[in-house]
Motif scaffolding. Structure first.
Motif, short mmCIF file in Angstrom:
data_model
loop_
_atom_site.label_atom_id
_atom_site.label_comp_id
_atom_site.label_asym_id
_atom_site.label_seq_id
_atom_site.Cartn_x
_atom_site.Cartn_y
_atom_site.Cartn_z
N PHE A 83 0.83 -1.20 0.00
CA PHE A 83 0.00 0.00 0.00
C PHE A 83 0.87 1.26 0.00
O PHE A 83 0.60 2.20 -0.74
CB PHE A 83 -0.94 -0.01 1.22
CG PHE A 83 -1.84 1.17 1.28
CD1 PHE A 83 -2.96 1.25 0.46
CD2 PHE A 83 -1.58 2.23 2.13
CE1 PHE A 83 -3.81 2.34 0.50
CE2 PHE A 83 -2.40 3.32 2.18
CZ PHE A 83 -3.53 3.38 1.36
N THR A 84 1.92 1.26 0.81
CA THR A 84 2.82 2.41 0.87
C THR A 84 3.52 2.63 -0.47
O THR A 84 3.64 3.76 -0.94
CB THR A 84 3.86 2.21 1.98
OG1 THR A 84 3.18 1.96 3.21
CG2 THR A 84 4.75 3.41 2.12
N SER A 87 0.97 3.92 -3.05
CA SER A 87 0.58 5.29 -2.70
C SER A 87 1.68 6.29 -3.07
O SER A 87 1.40 7.35 -3.62
CB SER A 87 0.30 5.39 -1.20
OG SER A 87 -0.77 4.57 -0.86
N SER A 88 2.93 5.94 -2.78
CA SER A 88 4.02 6.86 -3.08
C SER A 88 4.19 7.04 -4.59
O SER A 88 4.48 8.15 -5.06
CB SER A 88 5.32 6.40 -2.45
OG SER A 88 5.74 5.19 -3.02
#
Length: 103
Positions: A83-84, A87-88
């Motif tokens: 997810f990180t 998202s980034s």
């Protein structure tokens, strides 16, 4: 004159169904071919290179990747890390789009 009569519950014998077992279904299982078997068959039989005797698959069979190029290692996914990362990447693309609009 035979008149049908509904039997009383006391007159009906209770069948012991607990000891009766249904016969299992009969299913014919075909052997699943491995990639290696398919590769050997592809090179061995020229009939596989045509579909329904009309469609020529020779161009497709020339560019098929061998099995060792398709194998990938199993990688476990961690939801938080994934997810990180996504998202980034999205934020980076959004920031690039914003800076291009300002220019």
């Amino acid at each position: 004159a035979d008149i049908p009569v509904i039997p009383d519950l006391e007159d009906v014998q209770e069948e012991d169904l607990a000891m009766q077992v249904a016969a299992p279904p009969s299913v014919q299982v075909n052997r699943v071919l491995t990639y290696h078997d398919l590769d050997k068959d592809l090179m061995k039989y020229a009939a596989i290179q045509t579909l329904d005797g009309e469609v020529d698959l020779k161009l497709l069979t020339k560019v098929l990747a061998p099995e060792h190029e398709l194998r990938e290692d199993d990688v476990s996914w961690d939801w938080d890390h994934l997810f990180t990362e996504v998202s980034s990447e999205l934020v980076t693309e959004w920031d690039l789009g914003q800076s291009e609009r300002e220019d």
